[in-house]
Design a protein around this motif. Structure first.
Motif, mmCIF file in Angstrom:
data_model
loop_
_atom_site.group_PDB
_atom_site.id
_atom_site.type_symbol
_atom_site.label_atom_id
_atom_site.label_comp_id
_atom_site.label_asym_id
_atom_site.label_seq_id
_atom_site.Cartn_x
_atom_site.Cartn_y
_atom_site.Cartn_z
ATOM 1 N N TYR A 219 0.864 -1.195 0.000
ATOM 2 C CA TYR A 219 0.000 0.000 0.000
ATOM 3 C C TYR A 219 0.891 1.232 0.000
ATOM 4 C CZ TYR A 219 -3.125 3.544 2.084
ATOM 5 O OH TYR A 219 -3.840 4.683 2.333
ATOM 6 N N PRO A 220 0.494 2.378 -0.617
ATOM 7 C CA PRO A 220 -0.736 2.680 -1.350
ATOM 8 C C PRO A 220 -0.476 2.732 -2.856
ATOM 9 C CG PRO A 220 0.266 4.732 -0.628
ATOM 10 C CD PRO A 220 1.252 3.633 -0.319
ATOM 11 N N TYR A 221 -1.033 1.830 -3.588
ATOM 12 C CA TYR A 221 -0.844 1.791 -5.032
ATOM 13 C C TYR A 221 -1.808 2.740 -5.748
ATOM 14 C CZ TYR A 221 2.393 -2.123 -4.994
ATOM 15 O OH TYR A 221 3.501 -2.912 -4.812
ATOM 16 N N SER A 222 -1.370 3.188 -6.903
ATOM 17 C CA SER A 222 -2.226 4.024 -7.744
ATOM 18 C C SER A 222 -3.461 3.230 -8.169
ATOM 19 C CB SER A 222 -1.458 4.481 -8.989
ATOM 20 O OG SER A 222 -2.326 5.082 -9.925
ATOM 21 N N GLU A 223 -4.596 3.901 -8.234
ATOM 22 C CA GLU A 223 -5.821 3.256 -8.697
ATOM 23 C C GLU A 223 -6.077 3.534 -10.178
ATOM 24 O OE1 GLU A 223 -8.831 2.762 -5.168
ATOM 25 O OE2 GLU A 223 -8.122 4.827 -5.155
ATOM 26 N N ASP A 224 -5.073 4.110 -10.847
ATOM 27 C CA ASP A 224 -5.110 4.292 -12.297
ATOM 28 C C ASP A 224 -4.845 2.928 -12.934
ATOM 29 O OD1 ASP A 224 -4.496 4.723 -14.987
ATOM 30 O OD2 ASP A 224 -3.566 6.666 -14.594
ATOM 31 N N SER A 225 -5.769 2.438 -13.741
ATOM 32 C CA SER A 225 -5.656 1.086 -14.301
ATOM 33 C C SER A 225 -4.410 0.883 -15.155
ATOM 34 C CB SER A 225 -6.904 0.754 -15.131
ATOM 35 O OG SER A 225 -7.039 1.660 -16.220
ATOM 36 N N SER A 226 -3.783 1.970 -15.593
ATOM 37 C CA SER A 226 -2.584 1.844 -16.430
ATOM 38 C C SER A 226 -1.292 1.947 -15.614
ATOM 39 C CB SER A 226 -2.584 2.942 -17.510
ATOM 40 O OG SER A 226 -2.467 4.235 -16.910
ATOM 41 N N GLN A 227 -1.419 2.094 -14.286
ATOM 42 C CA GLN A 227 -0.246 2.285 -13.428
ATOM 43 C C GLN A 227 -0.170 1.186 -12.357
ATOM 44 O OE1 GLN A 227 2.046 4.685 -13.879
ATOM 45 N NE2 GLN A 227 0.972 5.604 -15.605
ATOM 46 N N GLY A 228 -0.067 -0.052 -12.798
ATOM 47 C CA GLY A 228 -0.114 -1.184 -11.881
ATOM 48 C C GLY A 228 0.999 -1.233 -10.860
ATOM 49 N N LYS A 229 2.171 -0.658 -11.202
ATOM 50 C CA LYS A 229 3.323 -0.721 -10.290
ATOM 51 C C LYS A 229 3.560 0.576 -9.531
ATOM 52 C CE LYS A 229 6.127 -4.210 -12.671
ATOM 53 N NZ LYS A 229 7.475 -4.482 -13.248
ATOM 54 N N GLN A 230 2.802 1.598 -9.854
ATOM 55 C CA GLN A 230 3.050 2.933 -9.319
ATOM 56 C C GLN A 230 2.391 3.132 -7.955
ATOM 57 O OE1 GLN A 230 4.974 4.990 -11.024
ATOM 58 N NE2 GLN A 230 4.814 6.864 -9.823
ATOM 59 N N TYR A 231 3.137 3.722 -7.023
ATOM 60 C CA TYR A 231 2.557 4.083 -5.728
ATOM 61 C C TYR A 231 1.943 5.474 -5.801
ATOM 62 C CZ TYR A 231 4.932 0.149 -3.456
ATOM 63 O OH TYR A 231 5.342 -1.100 -3.080
ATOM 64 N N MET A 232 0.896 5.688 -5.038
ATOM 65 C CA MET A 232 0.348 7.033 -4.898
ATOM 66 C C MET A 232 1.249 7.847 -3.973
ATOM 67 S SD MET A 232 -3.811 6.839 -4.649
ATOM 68 C CE MET A 232 -3.937 5.594 -3.380
ATOM 69 N N ASN A 233 1.265 9.153 -4.172
ATOM 70 C CA ASN A 233 2.076 10.037 -3.329
ATOM 71 C C ASN A 233 1.281 10.535 -2.116
ATOM 72 O OD1 ASN A 233 4.328 9.883 -5.041
ATOM 73 N ND2 ASN A 233 3.526 11.483 -6.359
ATOM 74 N N THR A 234 0.566 9.622 -1.482
ATOM 75 C CA THR A 234 -0.268 10.008 -0.344
ATOM 76 C C THR A 234 0.321 9.563 0.990
ATOM 77 O OG1 THR A 234 -1.546 7.989 -0.706
ATOM 78 C CG2 THR A 234 -2.436 10.032 -1.634
ATOM 79 N N ARG A 235 0.933 8.392 1.008
ATOM 80 C CA ARG A 235 1.516 7.822 2.221
ATOM 81 C C ARG A 235 2.848 7.175 1.889
ATOM 82 N NH1 ARG A 235 -1.867 10.119 5.990
ATOM 83 N NH2 ARG A 235 -4.036 9.724 5.456
ATOM 84 N N CYS A 236 3.670 7.013 2.899
ATOM 85 C CA CYS A 236 4.899 6.256 2.699
ATOM 86 C C CYS A 236 4.511 4.797 2.469
ATOM 87 C CB CYS A 236 5.789 6.367 3.930
ATOM 88 S SG CYS A 236 7.299 5.365 3.821
ATOM 89 N N PRO A 237 4.953 4.191 1.368
ATOM 90 C CA PRO A 237 4.611 2.791 1.123
ATOM 91 C C PRO A 237 4.966 1.907 2.317
ATOM 92 C CG PRO A 237 5.560 3.747 -0.845
ATOM 93 C CD PRO A 237 5.724 4.778 0.239
ATOM 94 N N ALA A 238 4.095 0.950 2.616
ATOM 95 C CA ALA A 238 4.292 0.092 3.786
ATOM 96 C C ALA A 238 3.610 -1.250 3.580
ATOM 97 C CB ALA A 238 3.754 0.773 5.043
ATOM 98 N N TRP A 239 4.047 -2.223 4.372
ATOM 99 C CA TRP A 239 3.444 -3.561 4.326
ATOM 100 C C TRP A 239 2.249 -3.581 5.278
ATOM 101 C CZ3 TRP A 239 8.691 -2.734 3.891
ATOM 102 C CH2 TRP A 239 9.317 -3.273 2.750
ATOM 103 N N CYS A 240 1.138 -3.004 4.821
ATOM 104 C CA CYS A 240 -0.071 -2.907 5.647
ATOM 105 C C CYS A 240 -0.803 -4.242 5.730
ATOM 106 C CB CYS A 240 -1.025 -1.854 5.077
ATOM 107 S SG CYS A 240 -0.420 -0.165 5.186
ATOM 108 N N ASP A 241 -0.743 -5.008 4.657
ATOM 109 C CA ASP A 241 -1.536 -6.231 4.543
ATOM 110 C C ASP A 241 -0.677 -7.447 4.881
ATOM 111 O OD1 ASP A 241 -4.042 -4.986 3.112
ATOM 112 O OD2 ASP A 241 -2.259 -4.155 2.152
ATOM 113 N N ARG A 242 -1.109 -8.188 5.903
ATOM 114 C CA ARG A 242 -0.256 -9.247 6.438
ATOM 115 C C ARG A 242 -1.067 -10.485 6.797
ATOM 116 N NH1 ARG A 242 4.017 -5.458 8.145
ATOM 117 N NH2 ARG A 242 5.225 -7.124 9.122
ATOM 118 N N ILE A 243 -0.358 -11.597 6.922
ATOM 119 C CA ILE A 243 -0.949 -12.831 7.439
ATOM 120 C C ILE A 243 -0.050 -13.304 8.570
ATOM 121 C CG2 ILE A 243 -1.645 -15.199 6.931
ATOM 122 C CD1 ILE A 243 -1.986 -14.269 3.987
#
Length: 236
Positions: free
Chosen positions: A151-175
């Motif tokens: 997280y946080p990835y861009s929700e632009d369908s053409s930017q699958g690898k791009q992070y949004m510039n809203t938060r510092c990327p982090a491993w939010c989703d875990r098991i």
């Protein structure tokens, strides 16, 4: 028997507040919430079984430590609101190189000039700043992370690898799992001891989170010492 517990913990409301202390105040709130959930799982009213806890933990990197590392040679400019004198923006510039802007930080802005640092080698160089789970190391286990921040990835369908510039990327989703669940996975009598902990859709848009999965095979009766022992009747 094992329990599956889905969880969604509190997020970081402001990058500026998260940056102020190490660990952040938000980290402390998540710590209390997760502790509460774990206490409920092992409540003495219920049978104690292995358990998996998964979902959006909203675990974040230690923002203060990350910024100090990424902008170690930068100078910081503080911008305040004219009416309240409240800090509304931090700008980190290189000391030379025409004072190039390296990072801009606002309540909902984390604009770092080089996103590759979060993607190269799956960003694992930054795992040292992923510290929120360390508080629970005696209660929870996690397999090694080998995928980039979820997280946080861009929700632009053409930017699958791009992070949004809203938060510092982090491993939010875990098991995560109890230590007894770890034994089920890693010491199962199954012929196929293949365990995969990874993310889904690395190259395509999946929304602002990349789903994370844990795949494993488990032997019937694993974790129960007497599961495969036949009990014989005693003739009087």
């Amino acid at each position: 028997a094992f329990d599956l517990v889905n969880i969604h913990l509190f997020h970081d409301a402001s990058n500026l507040i998260a940056w102020e202390t190490s660990p952040s105040v938000y980290s402390g709130i998540r710590h209390k919430a997760l502790g509460y959930v774990l206490d409920r799982i092992i409540d003495q009213r219920f049978e104690k079984v292995s358990y998996f806890v998964f979902g959006d933990f909203n675990f974040r990197l230690d923002a203060k430590a990350v910024v100090e590392t990424l902008c170690a040679k930068a100078t910081m400019q503080t911008i305040r609101a004219a009416d309240t004198n409240e800090v509304v923006k931090l700008i980190f510039r290189e000391s030379d190189n025409d004072r190039k802007v390296m990072l801009q930080l606002e309540k909902k802005l984390f604009d770092y000039f080089n996103q590759d640092v979060f993607r190269d080698n799956n960003g694992t160089a930054l795992l040292e700043f992923d510290r929120e789970l360390s508080v629970f190391k005696d209660r929870l286990y996690e397999l090694d992370i080998s995928f980039p921040p979820s997280y946080p990835y861009s929700e632009d369908s053409s930017q699958g690898k791009q992070y949004m510039n809203t938060r510092c990327p982090a491993w939010c989703d875990r098991i995560l799992m109890s230590h007894s669940a770890k034994e089920l996975i890693l010491k199962s009598e199954s012929d196929e001891k293949i365990v995969i902990y990874d993310h889904i859709g690395p190259n395509v848009c999946m929304g602002d989170h990349k789903p994370v999965f844990l795949s494993f095979r488990i032997a019937a009766g694993a974790g129960k010492p007497i599961a495969n022992v036949h009990k014989c009747c005693v003739v009087q």
